[in-house]
Design a protein around this motif. Structure first.
Motif, PDB file in Angstrom:
ATOM      1  N   ILE B  27      18.891  47.215  80.117  1.00  0.00           N
ATOM      2  CA  ILE B  27      19.201  46.104  79.215  1.00  0.00           C
ATOM      3  C   ILE B  27      18.705  46.434  77.809  1.00  0.00           C
ATOM      4  O   ILE B  27      19.405  46.186  76.810  1.00  0.00           O
ATOM      5  CB  ILE B  27      18.570  44.798  79.725  1.00  0.00           C
ATOM      6  N   ILE B  28      17.518  47.014  77.733  1.00  0.00           N
ATOM      7  CA  ILE B  28      16.971  47.335  76.408  1.00  0.00           C
ATOM      8  C   ILE B  28      17.841  48.391  75.729  1.00  0.00           C
ATOM      9  O   ILE B  28      18.157  48.297  74.536  1.00  0.00           O
ATOM     10  CB  ILE B  28      15.516  47.822  76.552  1.00  0.00           C
ATOM     11  N   LEU B  29      18.270  49.380  76.508  1.00  0.00           N
ATOM     12  CA  LEU B  29      19.134  50.409  75.930  1.00  0.00           C
ATOM     13  C   LEU B  29      20.462  49.815  75.477  1.00  0.00           C
ATOM     14  O   LEU B  29      20.983  50.152  74.403  1.00  0.00           O
ATOM     15  CB  LEU B  29      19.374  51.509  76.975  1.00  0.00           C
ATOM     16  N   ALA B  30      20.991  48.879  76.305  1.00  0.00           N
ATOM     17  CA  ALA B  30      22.257  48.240  75.929  1.00  0.00           C
ATOM     18  C   ALA B  30      22.086  47.470  74.630  1.00  0.00           C
ATOM     19  O   ALA B  30      22.980  47.485  73.774  1.00  0.00           O
ATOM     20  CB  ALA B  30      22.700  47.299  77.045  1.00  0.00           C
ATOM     21  N   HIS B  31      20.932  46.809  74.508  1.00  0.00           N
ATOM     22  CA  HIS B  31      20.681  46.060  73.277  1.00  0.00           C
ATOM     23  C   HIS B  31      20.662  46.982  72.076  1.00  0.00           C
ATOM     24  O   HIS B  31      21.245  46.703  71.016  1.00  0.00           O
ATOM     25  CB  HIS B  31      19.354  45.324  73.430  1.00  0.00           C
ATOM     26  N   LYS B  32      20.005  48.116  72.263  1.00  0.00           N
ATOM     27  CA  LYS B  32      19.921  49.066  71.142  1.00  0.00           C
ATOM     28  C   LYS B  32      21.315  49.553  70.762  1.00  0.00           C
ATOM     29  O   LYS B  32      21.685  49.562  69.581  1.00  0.00           O
ATOM     30  CB  LYS B  32      19.038  50.239  71.585  1.00  0.00           C
ATOM     31  N   ARG B  33      22.110  49.938  71.739  1.00  0.00           N
ATOM     32  CA  ARG B  33      23.436  50.464  71.431  1.00  0.00           C
ATOM     33  C   ARG B  33      24.326  49.398  70.829  1.00  0.00           C
ATOM     34  O   ARG B  33      25.157  49.670  69.961  1.00  0.00           O
ATOM     35  CB  ARG B  33      24.090  51.012  72.701  1.00  0.00           C
ATOM     36  N   PHE B  34      24.157  48.149  71.324  1.00  0.00           N
ATOM     37  CA  PHE B  34      24.969  47.059  70.784  1.00  0.00           C
ATOM     38  C   PHE B  34      24.619  46.810  69.329  1.00  0.00           C
ATOM     39  O   PHE B  34      25.502  46.590  68.482  1.00  0.00           O
ATOM     40  CB  PHE B  34      24.762  45.802  71.624  1.00  0.00           C
ATOM     41  N   SER B  35      23.316  46.837  69.035  1.00  0.00           N
ATOM     42  CA  SER B  35      22.905  46.597  67.645  1.00  0.00           C
ATOM     43  C   SER B  35      23.467  47.660  66.718  1.00  0.00           C
ATOM     44  O   SER B  35      23.790  47.378  65.560  1.00  0.00           O
ATOM     45  CB  SER B  35      21.385  46.590  67.523  1.00  0.00           C
ATOM     46  N   GLU B  36      23.572  48.882  67.228  1.00  0.00           N
ATOM     47  CA  GLU B  36      24.125  49.933  66.377  1.00  0.00           C
ATOM     48  C   GLU B  36      25.579  49.666  66.021  1.00  0.00           C
ATOM     49  O   GLU B  36      26.072  50.126  64.999  1.00  0.00           O
ATOM     50  CB  GLU B  36      24.026  51.286  67.091  1.00  0.00           C
ATOM     51  N   LEU B  37      26.266  48.952  66.923  1.00  0.00           N
ATOM     52  CA  LEU B  37      27.680  48.677  66.653  1.00  0.00           C
ATOM     53  C   LEU B  37      27.872  47.555  65.637  1.00  0.00           C
ATOM     54  O   LEU B  37      28.946  47.414  65.067  1.00  0.00           O
ATOM     55  CB  LEU B  37      28.388  48.282  67.951  1.00  0.00           C
ATOM     56  N   LEU B  38      26.826  46.718  65.471  1.00  0.00           N
ATOM     57  CA  LEU B  38      26.999  45.576  64.587  1.00  0.00           C
ATOM     58  C   LEU B  38      26.999  46.016  63.140  1.00  0.00           C
ATOM     59  O   LEU B  38      26.268  46.911  62.746  1.00  0.00           O
ATOM     60  CB  LEU B  38      25.850  44.583  64.785  1.00  0.00           C
ATOM     61  N   SER B  39      27.801  45.316  62.335  1.00  0.00           N
ATOM     62  CA  SER B  39      27.757  45.582  60.894  1.00  0.00           C
ATOM     63  C   SER B  39      26.579  44.818  60.296  1.00  0.00           C
ATOM     64  O   SER B  39      26.010  43.935  60.921  1.00  0.00           O
ATOM     65  CB  SER B  39      29.072  45.163  60.260  1.00  0.00           C
ATOM     66  N   LYS B  40      26.252  45.130  59.029  1.00  0.00           N
ATOM     67  CA  LYS B  40      25.054  44.552  58.416  1.00  0.00           C
ATOM     68  C   LYS B  40      25.072  43.030  58.407  1.00  0.00           C
ATOM     69  O   LYS B  40      24.072  42.386  58.730  1.00  0.00           O
ATOM     70  CB  LYS B  40      24.918  45.061  56.973  1.00  0.00           C
ATOM     71  N   SER B  57      34.842  52.530  70.038  1.00  0.00           N
ATOM     72  CA  SER B  57      34.343  53.774  69.462  1.00  0.00           C
ATOM     73  C   SER B  57      33.149  54.323  70.239  1.00  0.00           C
ATOM     74  O   SER B  57      32.669  55.414  69.956  1.00  0.00           O
ATOM     75  CB  SER B  57      33.928  53.537  68.005  1.00  0.00           C
ATOM     76  N   LEU B  58      32.657  53.568  71.216  1.00  0.00           N
ATOM     77  CA  LEU B  58      31.568  54.074  72.058  1.00  0.00           C
ATOM     78  C   LEU B  58      32.066  55.305  72.813  1.00  0.00           C
ATOM     79  O   LEU B  58      33.165  55.286  73.352  1.00  0.00           O
ATOM     80  CB  LEU B  58      31.164  53.023  73.097  1.00  0.00           C
ATOM     81  N   PRO B  59      31.253  56.351  72.877  1.00  0.00           N
ATOM     82  CA  PRO B  59      31.731  57.568  73.551  1.00  0.00           C
ATOM     83  C   PRO B  59      32.073  57.347  75.023  1.00  0.00           C
ATOM     84  O   PRO B  59      32.920  58.038  75.569  1.00  0.00           O
ATOM     85  CB  PRO B  59      30.572  58.549  73.395  1.00  0.00           C
ATOM     86  N   GLU B  60      31.394  56.371  75.653  1.00  0.00           N
ATOM     87  CA  GLU B  60      31.674  56.147  77.074  1.00  0.00           C
ATOM     88  C   GLU B  60      33.051  55.557  77.295  1.00  0.00           C
ATOM     89  O   GLU B  60      33.598  55.656  78.383  1.00  0.00           O
ATOM     90  CB  GLU B  60      30.625  55.198  77.667  1.00  0.00           C
ATOM     91  N   LEU B  61      33.588  54.890  76.265  1.00  0.00           N
ATOM     92  CA  LEU B  61      34.882  54.250  76.460  1.00  0.00           C
ATOM     93  C   LEU B  61      36.006  54.927  75.700  1.00  0.00           C
ATOM     94  O   LEU B  61      37.162  54.628  75.913  1.00  0.00           O
ATOM     95  CB  LEU B  61      34.817  52.784  75.994  1.00  0.00           C
ATOM     96  N   LYS B  62      35.633  55.852  74.810  1.00  0.00           N
ATOM     97  CA  LYS B  62      36.624  56.350  73.854  1.00  0.00           C
ATOM     98  C   LYS B  62      37.828  56.989  74.515  1.00  0.00           C
ATOM     99  O   LYS B  62      38.950  56.823  74.075  1.00  0.00           O
ATOM    100  CB  LYS B  62      35.940  57.380  72.945  1.00  0.00           C
ATOM    101  N   SER B  63      37.581  57.759  75.571  1.00  0.00           N
ATOM    102  CA  SER B  63      38.703  58.482  76.167  1.00  0.00           C
ATOM    103  C   SER B  63      39.211  57.828  77.436  1.00  0.00           C
ATOM    104  O   SER B  63      40.085  58.356  78.095  1.00  0.00           O
ATOM    105  CB  SER B  63      38.289  59.906  76.515  1.00  0.00           C
ATOM    106  N   ASN B  64      38.653  56.684  77.775  1.00  0.00           N
ATOM    107  CA  ASN B  64      39.063  56.044  79.022  1.00  0.00           C
ATOM    108  C   ASN B  64      40.440  55.408  78.841  1.00  0.00           C
ATOM    109  O   ASN B  64      40.640  54.634  77.919  1.00  0.00           O
ATOM    110  CB  ASN B  64      38.024  54.975  79.365  1.00  0.00           C
ATOM    111  N   PRO B  65      41.395  55.681  79.711  1.00  0.00           N
ATOM    112  CA  PRO B  65      42.725  55.094  79.525  1.00  0.00           C
ATOM    113  C   PRO B  65      42.751  53.578  79.703  1.00  0.00           C
ATOM    114  O   PRO B  65      43.700  52.926  79.282  1.00  0.00           O
ATOM    115  CB  PRO B  65      43.580  55.784  80.592  1.00  0.00           C
ATOM    116  N   PHE B  66      41.718  53.034  80.323  1.00  0.00           N
ATOM    117  CA  PHE B  66      41.717  51.594  80.567  1.00  0.00           C
ATOM    118  C   PHE B  66      40.845  50.845  79.578  1.00  0.00           C
ATOM    119  O   PHE B  66      40.500  49.680  79.802  1.00  0.00           O
ATOM    120  CB  PHE B  66      41.194  51.315  81.980  1.00  0.00           C
TER     121      PHE B  66
END
Lengths: 788, 189
Positions: B27-40, B57-66
């Motif tokens: 959860i903490i890691l998800a929070h960190k990654r989510f915050s990085e996606l937010l604009s100022k 744009s997350l690398p985990e989803l970027k190439s996923n066809p779904f």
């Protein structure tokens, strides 16, 4: 949840309702009115629908998408729904009312509507409650409630009431159920709900609030303590688990691997991780319980300690041989601490008793450590715990992966489950997509094998015999090399071991081949597209025989001729290589077994074998004369010949005979070829002939009788086997008796010899006695002497 | 319930731990990654929403066809634009986590594959699904004839009540026969 959809009803009711009343004019009057009413209703509905159609045309526009076209086109579907009644439905557009009905069907809403999910989980919590509480305790209720009704959670029958607040009502009921579950059940149920986090936290808040209100004052202090203890334990367990997770060994590396290669390759690395944990556990246990106590109390060394040189790391000896690393270092006495005076005396006289745990020491310090006991129990405990962990994880993973009915629905499974969401890298994703496309195409067109070049196809049949012959050629060489390294005491042991290894190799190869032919091909020939499996097996045997011959030629050329050249020119040995008799004989036996196996399927195979043997004879003769020398060790020819003939009879011929009998007795012959075409087994032909003989010629009825009662009756076989055994026993007894007679006769001859000696000495003695009585005799003897 | 500060509140953390299948670290890691996606500007909003393009744009989803379907399924936005709040993001990670049950996974897989959101997988959904699986390039796509054959085979195998579509229960029945589904339906941050 999946209700079977009956389209006919909707069709009749909504669109084609005009037809039914028309048939019923001859019915009783009281029904006519009803039918008239219905007709009116149907007409009204149709008008309404036409209006709706005009309005909502765009919402049904997607019906003409290729999706509908696709499955409309499939032929079998129309007939299944009762004589093409589905077809007129599909031809028309579905009206919005129908669409509304369809979209609100329970089987379709469960996937997406929140109300449906809530009601589904309401049912589940209900079941869970009923399971958990068979008889609720009274103190769980408020005082005014009657236990009998409240406890069993009466469902109010509310199926009739439709409305906007039905979802709210269901939610309240769900919350009520959640309250009455225990905390862990509630958490588990909440987690498993496919709702969003916001909705779940709302439910949780409601459940907690109500629960707290009712339960708070009722708990007496001792069970409050129990609650606190349980909560504390749970917290500590969670924190322990999260600590283990936070170690996150190799997390980044594993993610990189799975991102590029997927779940399959990842499983190997996960397995490495699992093994690592097992070993860490083992190391901790043995280190803490064995090595550390012993290292703290080092025993006095009898010899000087060897200096550390680098070689210990490879050989494990040297400096390491007298350290905690090995068994010999550990003392067999009880170690005790802080008593230097007594401990040194203890170590010099190790106490034999292992059961004493505490030692009386001068300094009065109690802690002591019984090393032998500790060693034994540590190893035992470590293995025991490892065993439990392994069995547990094995059963868990078996439960996860075991699936019944695996052969059905492979295509759907492939389409729904084959995408690996772990794969991140773009090139890997592309590779996977291509792979899936190929697999789908393959599964689709499995029956249509693309036509290959027929010559190539036939040549590919040679692959299996080549491989088998290569195995037969190379492995005995490896066995010889192994035997050379093993250094046996006597050369005869060497020979026997070589023969038995070679024999086992050939036997296993033949068993596997027989299983492949008789067990797999014969039982299901159509799966490979064979019309006549016996011919196929016969061809296979022909190929095997021929390949064997070709490889023998190659072996003779390379193994004997070139090896001779090599050993004379390069290795500069004086003597030529030795002819390996046992190996060559075993090759012959192998070839003969193949011929015997094949005679049933290929009656002319012995001719091939004859030609092969003739050529083999001349070739081997030439080769032996040119390349080999006579063996140095004396070869016990007659004994080896006995062995070879035994081998020819016992595994070789017997095995072939068993296979042939099995084929004749049990396997179903091909339907379209061969002399046993229409029979269920080959053996049946004999039976049928005997029956025919009976009908045509009643005089030979005794033959039929004999056949049915003697050959087919197992009692006959038992009797025959019994008689055979009796004869063998009789013969062995005769041989034993003859041995005894031989020894008796020898004794008698010895005694006769003694008698002869005795008689001669007696004669001599009597002769001596008689001589001094007659002096005349002496002179006559003397004149006699002079005459002679 | 959102996160205003860059740190996650402790009570929220424990609540998320109880309601999802994620561990504290995740959860903490998800929070960190989510915050990085937010604009100022979004950082000070009480419940910030990340637009779909950023999520994709997350690398985990970027190439996923779904990827687009995943965003749509987990999004709670009223405008149906696939934007995710932090809790939606946690929902996503929870459904794709290691400890999620087979039922949750199959439920969400069904919703992801249901391209037209009508509660069943009909012919159109299946066609889009196969096209996503086989890729974008022309040589890996199936021809119409092959597609038709494939879809009718799939329906024949999995449509038990013969209504021409695969509903959730039928889908779950197919999934339950595949032991690899649980391990392949995973996304880890």
């Amino acid at each position: 949840m999946a209700h079977s959809v009956n389209f006919d009803l909707t069709a009749d009711h909504m669109e084609a309702g005009l037809e039914s009343p028309a048939d019923e004019e001859g019915v009783h009057d009281s029904f006519n009115q009803l039918i008239e009413d219905q007709r009116q209703e149907a007409l009204e509905l149709q008008e309404l629908q036409r209006d709706l159609d005009e309005e909502e045309r765009d919402s049904v526009a997607y019906l003409s998408s290729p999706g509908q076209e696709i499955w409309r086109g499939s032929p079998g579907r129309g007939e299944e729904e009762g004589g093409g009644q589905l077809d007129p439905l599909l031809e028309e557009r579905w009206s919005s009312a129908t669409l509304k009905v369809l979209s609100s069907m329970p089987s379709r809403t469960i996937g997406r509507s929140r109300g449906a999910i809530i009601s589904q989980y309401y049912n589940r919590t209900m079941k869970l409650r009923r399971r958990r509480q068979s008889r609720p305790s009274i103190k769980d209720f408020s005082r005014s409630a009657r236990p009998s009704i409240r406890g069993y959670g009466m469902e109010t029958d509310c199926m009739e009431t439709e409305g906007v607040d039905e979802e709210g009502r269901k939610r309240d009921q769900l919350v009520n159920n959640l309250q009455n579950l225990s905390l862990s059940d509630r958490v588990r149920m909440l987690r498993a709900m496919p709702l969003s986090v916001a909705e779940k936290s709302e439910l949780r808040r409601l459940a907690d609030r109500k629960g707290r209100r009712s339960n708070h004052s009722q708990i007496p202090c001792c069970s409050q303590l129990k609650y606190h203890i349980i909560i504390a334990l749970r917290h500590s367990w969670y924190s322990c688990l999260s600590f283990l997770h936070s170690l996150q060994l190799w997390q980044v590396a594993l993610k990189r691997v799975s991102g590029r290669f997927g779940t399959g390759v990842l499983s190997y690395f996960l397995f490495v991780k699992t093994l690592l944990f097992f070993n860490i556990f083992l190391f901790l246990v043995t280190g803490l319980l064995l090595a550390v106590p012993q290292a703290v109390h080092p025993p006095t060394l009898t010899q000087g300690h060897e200096a550390f040189s680098g070689l210990e790391l490879l050989t494990g000896g040297g400096y390491f041989s007298d350290s905690v690393m090995y068994y010999g270092y550990y003392s067999n006495s009880t170690l005790s601490k802080d008593c230097r005076v007594t401990s040194s005396s203890m170590e010099q006289q190790p106490s034999p008793s292992v059961s004493r745990r505490t030692m009386e020491t001068d300094c009065g310090v109690k802690p002591s450590y019984n090393m032998p006991l500790a060693y034994f129990f540590t190893i035992g405990l470590a293995f025991f715990i490892t065993c439990i962990i392994l069995v547990y994880s094995m059963s868990k993973s078996f439960g996860q992966s075991f699936r019944i009915d695996k052969s059905h629905g492979i295509l759907a499974m492939k389409v729904f489950c084959s995408w690996d969401f772990k794969v991140i890298k773009k090139t890997s994703v592309k590779l996977r997509s291509e792979n899936i496309c190929i697999q789908l195409r393959d599964l689709q067109y499995r029956s249509r094998i693309p036509t290959k070049d027929p010559l190539l196809k036939e040549a590919s049949l040679l692959a299996l015999p080549v491989v088998v012959s290569l195995i037969n050629l190379l492995l005995p060489g490896i066995f010889n090399a192994t035997a050379w390294m093993e250094e046996y005491d006597s050369p005869s042991v060497n020979t026997y071991i070589a023969i038995s290894r070679n024999l086992m190799l050939k036997v296993s190869v033949l068993v596997v081949l027989c299983f492949h032919w008789l067990g797999r091909i014969a039982s299901d020939p159509h799966s490979i597209g064979l019309q006549c499996w016996e011919s196929f097996v016969g061809q296979e045997l022909y190929r095997f025989l021929l390949m064997d011959f070709i490889f023998t030629i190659l072996d003779t050329f390379f193994g004997e001729f070139l090896w001779r050249l090599f050993s004379q020119r390069v290795l500069k040995r004086k003597r030529k290589p030795v002819f390996d008799i046992s190996r060559n004989v075993l090759e012959l036996i192998y070839g003969q077994t193949l011929a015997w196996l094949g005679v049933l399927f290929t009656p002319l195979l012995p001719a091939v074998q004859i030609i092969k043997l003739l050529l083999l004879f001349y070739m081997k003769q030439t080769s032996v004369m040119m390349n080999c020398q006579s063996p140095r060790k004396p070869y016990r020819a007659s004994q080896m010949s006995t062995i070879f003939i035994t081998l020819l009879c016992c595994p070789s011929f017997l095995g072939a005979a068993v296979c042939v009998s099995y084929t004749m007795w049990s396997i179903r012959p091909s339907e379209s070829c061969g002399p046993f075409r229409s029979l269920s087994t080959m053996f049946q032909s004999g039976k049928l002939w005997v029956k025919e003989l009976e009908t045509h010629n009643p005089n030979l009825a005794w033959l039929a009788w004999a056949h049915s009662y003697i050959v087919e009756n197992p009692l006959f076989l038992f009797l025959a086997a019994g008689i055979f055994l009796i004869v063998i026993y009789f013969n062995t007894q005769v041989v034993d008796g003859q041995r005894k007679i031989i020894s008796l006769l020898q004794e008698q001859i010895e005694n006769e010899g003694e008698d002869k000696k005795f008689l001669i000495t007696r004669l001599q003695a009597i002769h001596q006695q008689k001589r001094p009585l007659s002096p005349r005799r002496l002179t006559s003897q003397a004149s006699q002497d002079s005459n002679c | 319930m959102g996160t205003t500060a860059s740190q996650l509140r402790k009570d929220l953390l424990s609540e998320y731990q109880e309601l999802t299948f994620l561990t504290k670290q995740e959860i903490i890691l998800a929070h960190k990654r989510f915050s990085e996606l937010l604009s100022k500007e979004d950082r000070n909003v009480p419940t910030p929403r990340v637009p779909m393009e950023k999520v994709l744009s997350l690398p985990e989803l970027k190439s996923n066809p779904f990827r687009k379907r995943i965003c749509h399924v987990f999004s709670t936005s009223d405008m149906k634009d696939g934007s995710l709040t932090f809790e939606d993001f946690l929902d996503l990670l929870s459904a794709f986590s290691d400890s999620a049950t087979l039922e949750i996974k199959s439920h969400y897989a069904f919703r992801i594959f249901d391209f037209d959101d009508d509660g069943t997988l009909d012919g159109g959904d299946l066609e889009k699904l196969v096209n996503c699986l086989t890729g974008e390039t022309d040589d890996t796509r199936l021809t119409t004839e092959e597609m038709r054959q494939l879809i009718s085979n799939i329906l024949e195998e999995s449509d038990i009540d013969k209504d021409g579509t695969v509903n959730l229960s039928e889908f779950q029945h197919v999934i339950s026969r595949s032991p690899d589904f649980v391990s392949s339906f995973k996304i880890v941050l």
